[in-house]
Write an enzyme that holds these catalytic residues in place. Sequence first.
Site, PDB file in Angstrom:
ATOM      1  N   THR A   1       0.873  -1.191   0.000  1.00  0.00           N
ATOM      2  CA  THR A   1       0.000   0.000   0.000  1.00  0.00           C
ATOM      3  C   THR A   1       0.906   1.236   0.000  1.00  0.00           C
ATOM      4  O   THR A   1       1.002   1.949   0.993  1.00  0.00           O
ATOM      5  CB  THR A   1      -0.927   0.012   1.239  1.00  0.00           C
ATOM      6  OG1 THR A   1      -0.122  -0.207   2.421  1.00  0.00           O
ATOM      7  CG2 THR A   1      -1.988  -1.050   1.153  1.00  0.00           C
TER       8      THR A   1
ATOM      9  N   CYS B   1       7.490   1.957   5.410  1.00  0.00           N
ATOM     10  CA  CYS B   1       6.315   2.098   6.282  1.00  0.00           C
ATOM     11  C   CYS B   1       6.157   3.493   6.882  1.00  0.00           C
ATOM     12  O   CYS B   1       5.235   4.213   6.517  1.00  0.00           O
ATOM     13  CB  CYS B   1       6.343   1.044   7.388  1.00  0.00           C
ATOM     14  SG  CYS B   1       6.039  -0.618   6.740  1.00  0.00           S
TER      15      CYS B   1
HETATM   16  P1  NAD Z   1       6.261  -5.511  -0.601  1.00  0.00           P
HETATM   17  O1  NAD Z   1       6.263  -4.501  -1.686  1.00  0.00           O
HETATM   18  O2  NAD Z   1       7.535  -6.122  -0.142  1.00  0.00           O
HETATM   19  O3  NAD Z   1       5.298  -6.731  -1.008  1.00  0.00           O
HETATM   20  C1  NAD Z   1       4.060  -6.578  -1.623  1.00  0.00           C
HETATM   21  C2  NAD Z   1       3.839  -7.787  -2.532  1.00  0.00           C
HETATM   22  O4  NAD Z   1       2.496  -7.770  -3.034  1.00  0.00           O
HETATM   23  C3  NAD Z   1       4.774  -7.796  -3.741  1.00  0.00           C
HETATM   24  O5  NAD Z   1       5.463  -9.028  -3.815  1.00  0.00           O
HETATM   25  C4  NAD Z   1       3.793  -7.630  -4.925  1.00  0.00           C
HETATM   26  O6  NAD Z   1       4.224  -8.272  -6.113  1.00  0.00           O
HETATM   27  C5  NAD Z   1       2.535  -8.258  -4.362  1.00  0.00           C
HETATM   28  N1  NAD Z   1       1.305  -7.897  -5.070  1.00  0.00           N
HETATM   29  C6  NAD Z   1       0.955  -6.699  -5.618  1.00  0.00           C
HETATM   30  N2  NAD Z   1      -0.242  -6.787  -6.181  1.00  0.00           N
HETATM   31  C7  NAD Z   1      -0.683  -8.051  -5.994  1.00  0.00           C
HETATM   32  C8  NAD Z   1      -1.873  -8.748  -6.337  1.00  0.00           C
HETATM   33  N3  NAD Z   1      -2.867  -8.141  -6.992  1.00  0.00           N
HETATM   34  N4  NAD Z   1      -1.983 -10.059  -6.006  1.00  0.00           N
HETATM   35  C9  NAD Z   1      -0.975 -10.676  -5.340  1.00  0.00           C
HETATM   36  N5  NAD Z   1       0.163 -10.073  -4.968  1.00  0.00           N
HETATM   37  C10 NAD Z   1       0.311  -8.777  -5.299  1.00  0.00           C
HETATM   38  O7  NAD Z   1       5.507  -4.829   0.609  1.00  0.00           O
HETATM   39  P2  NAD Z   1       5.623  -5.202   2.178  1.00  0.00           P
HETATM   40  O8  NAD Z   1       6.749  -4.474   2.807  1.00  0.00           O
HETATM   41  O9  NAD Z   1       5.518  -6.679   2.326  1.00  0.00           O
HETATM   42  O10 NAD Z   1       4.289  -4.503   2.712  1.00  0.00           O
HETATM   43  C11 NAD Z   1       3.012  -5.049   2.458  1.00  0.00           C
HETATM   44  C12 NAD Z   1       2.009  -4.363   3.360  1.00  0.00           C
HETATM   45  O11 NAD Z   1       2.337  -4.635   4.714  1.00  0.00           O
HETATM   46  C13 NAD Z   1       1.997  -2.842   3.258  1.00  0.00           C
HETATM   47  O12 NAD Z   1       0.690  -2.370   3.470  1.00  0.00           O
HETATM   48  C14 NAD Z   1       2.888  -2.407   4.409  1.00  0.00           C
HETATM   49  O13 NAD Z   1       2.600  -1.088   4.848  1.00  0.00           O
HETATM   50  C15 NAD Z   1       2.507  -3.440   5.447  1.00  0.00           C
HETATM   51  N6  NAD Z   1       3.528  -3.700   6.462  1.00  0.00           N
HETATM   52  C16 NAD Z   1       4.812  -3.900   6.100  1.00  0.00           C
HETATM   53  C17 NAD Z   1       5.769  -4.133   7.080  1.00  0.00           C
HETATM   54  C18 NAD Z   1       7.219  -4.268   6.715  1.00  0.00           C
HETATM   55  O14 NAD Z   1       8.048  -4.187   7.643  1.00  0.00           O
HETATM   56  N7  NAD Z   1       7.582  -4.456   5.465  1.00  0.00           N
HETATM   57  C19 NAD Z   1       5.394  -4.189   8.430  1.00  0.00           C
HETATM   58  C20 NAD Z   1       4.053  -4.033   8.755  1.00  0.00           C
HETATM   59  C21 NAD Z   1       3.122  -3.773   7.755  1.00  0.00           C
END
Ligand code: NAD
Length: 444
Positions: free
Chosen positions: A85, A269
């Site tokens: 997001t 984040c």
């Molecule tokens: P990221 O970019 O590493 O991973 C997101 C994944 O989603 C990617 O692999 C992407 O290819 C996939 N994706 C996109 N569209 C898709 C779809 N339609 N169907 C299936 N997969 C799809 O992001 P992240 O760091 O893992 O963060 C994901 C969410 O978690 C965000 O909202 C972030 O704010 C939240 N979050 C992240 C962390 C962190 O430390 N990284 C911690 C807490 C919350």
Amino acid sequence: MKLSVIGAGYLGAVHAAAMASLGFDVVAVDVDADRIGRLRDGAAPFYEPGFDALLADVMATGRLTWSLDYADLADADVHFLCVGTPQRRGSHAADLRYVWDAVEALIPHLRPDAVLAGKSTVPVGTAAAIADRIARTWQGDSDHIPVVVWNPEFLREGFAVEDTLRPDRIVVGVPDGPAGERAAAVMREVYATQVAASIPLLVTDRPTAELVKVAANAFLATKISFINAMAEVCEATGADVVTLADAIGYDARIGRKFLGAGVGFGGGCLPKDIRAFSARAGELGVDQALTFLREVDDINSRRRDRAVETARDLVGGSFRGRRVCVLGAAFKPNSDDVRDSPALDIAARIHNEGGQVVVHDPKALANAEARFPSLRYEPDLRAALGGADVVLLLTEWQEYRDLDPVAVAEWVAGPRLLDGRNVLDGAAWRAAGWSFRGMGREHG
Ligand code: NAD
């Protein structure tokens, strides 16, 4: 119970592997074929301590599958939504396109008794909007319809495996009524191992669950910017922000954690979450409640300006023709994540001012190069330091903390150093002949 995970990034891939390690059958879907291919081969697509070993263990059990096809999710009891997001281009709001794409792709495969558990960080109200969308498109009996709950994730990159298996707390936001109660019971079963280990599981309404995550990140960002604001005042007065943080941190009401003054926060984040939170507050008519977050963001970016100014000062007022060694590209140590990294931002600014920037990082160089191809990257630490006119420590990897000031003084062209994270012993570096500067401290 069978679980699905949608989105195999830093959050989803770790969540999928961790849940499989607890004994669940898990299928994880992503749209990125390269990422899924690597995961199928048992290769982590990012650096996260402990993840390779966890992945190898669970792949050997056969309980975890990686897929590009949503049809493979069809028989899951609980679907964890873990897509990105990011900040929307040209706006401070969250870009929810990946959430909606995933929801649309998932709907045809949902069983009537399935639970959709959102883990992505989203603007408050998103869970209800997804539930509405499912209700509007549902072909079957309207009394038997998948339930949307929100189960925000609090993992810290660098500790993702540990935080996923043993979080501080688990929060689940459910709708009112019997469907919500049933979904809460399902989620208690999913997290039975953690609950048995006395980890608190808070069941609440969906808006509260959505807000818990952004409120936590807003607080953490504020704490960092608070101490960085104190650093600005320390710089104007000759006071020492590290001693100040130590002294106020002894007060149990304040605490020392997240009071590390330096080049500020970054990553995938905190920056985008506080901006999206402010944008959402504006839509809700309560923008005044969060105007302070704009200041939090501004203080944070002023620290990056200050780092550039201090480094420029160290080399006599201009970077032109000067070799600048930047230690660190990741936004924090023990991660290869370079999203909104202060280190890379500062490196790029110095490059734009004519500095010959060489960036080193133990794990993040490939990601850094993909983001800023015009910078020079050097995987060998000694070669990166060699001939430098000024060194900037911008990500506090242990190997930088362990550098020997006497040895490094021999490698560089000019012994000048900015400790952008206030982690080095300034007295030892000065004694070894270095012009040494910290952030918010003259003599540290
Ligand atoms: P990221 O970019 O590493 O991973 C997101 C994944 O989603 C990617 O692999 C992407 O290819 C996939 N994706 C996109 N569209 C898709 C779809 N339609 N169907 C299936 N997969 C799809 O992001 P992240 O760091 O893992 O963060 C994901 C969410 O978690 C965000 O909202 C972030 O704010 C939240 N979050 C992240 C962390 C962190 O430390 N990284 C911690 C807490 C919350």
